[in-house]
Motif scaffolding. Sequence first.
Motif, PDB file in Angstrom:
ATOM      1  N   UNK A 115     -48.429 -30.153 -50.501  1.00 24.78           N
ATOM      2  CA  UNK A 115     -48.280 -31.459 -49.876  1.00 24.78           C
ATOM      3  C   UNK A 115     -46.806 -31.843 -49.937  1.00 24.78           C
ATOM      4  N   UNK A 116     -46.175 -31.955 -48.759  1.00 29.53           N
ATOM      5  CA  UNK A 116     -44.753 -32.269 -48.676  1.00 29.53           C
ATOM      6  C   UNK A 116     -44.492 -33.763 -48.877  1.00 29.53           C
ATOM      7  N   UNK A 117     -45.341 -34.576 -48.266  1.00 29.38           N
ATOM      8  CA  UNK A 117     -45.346 -36.037 -48.390  1.00 29.38           C
ATOM      9  C   UNK A 117     -46.807 -36.441 -48.368  1.00 29.38           C
ATOM     10  N   UNK A 118     -47.114 -37.664 -48.753  1.00 31.10           N
ATOM     11  CA  UNK A 118     -48.527 -38.062 -48.693  1.00 31.10           C
ATOM     12  C   UNK A 118     -49.108 -37.843 -47.292  1.00 31.10           C
ATOM     13  N   UNK A 119     -50.153 -37.026 -47.222  1.00 32.97           N
ATOM     14  CA  UNK A 119     -50.835 -36.748 -45.969  1.00 32.97           C
ATOM     15  C   UNK A 119     -50.192 -35.686 -45.096  1.00 32.97           C
ATOM     16  N   UNK A 120     -49.048 -35.116 -45.523  1.00 34.98           N
ATOM     17  CA  UNK A 120     -48.359 -34.071 -44.760  1.00 34.98           C
ATOM     18  C   UNK A 120     -48.397 -32.778 -45.567  1.00 34.98           C
TER      19      UNK A 120
END
Length: 149
Positions: A115-120
């Motif tokens: 997970x790179x960012x929340x939701x990504x």
Amino acid sequence: MTPQEVKAMVGQNVGTSEWVEMTQERINLFADATGDHQFIHIDAEKAKMTPFGGTIAHGFLTLSMIPYLSAHSDLPKVDGVKMGVNYGGNKTRFISPVRSGKRIRGHWKLIELEEKRPGQWQQTHEITIEIEGEDKPALITEWIMQFFV
């Protein structure tokens, strides 16, 4: 499945696509779309005189079949995906030509999911494109995609 459930599959073979025929029509359309009209792709008579013995698909056409093959596969489906995008590749090798009329299918091994960012989420697969009835694959690539939930 949740992204976390898919992440537990890192290191495993996670999917295989259906077979799809690489028709001469598809090859010709790709040649028109890209402007790559090299005779080995579109001129059956001249291509017969090469070591390939006939026309072959563009390597980039075979690579570009990954989204189609993915959509026609048994890959795990993550719930709630809003969109997915190609991010790039780490390694791509064109190993064997795909002759016009041959069928191909894809095999996916999940290398990484984070997970790179929340939701990504970013996933890396080793994808092998097999040619029906041939010993060597058409290509092997380490391909990166992102999906958003």
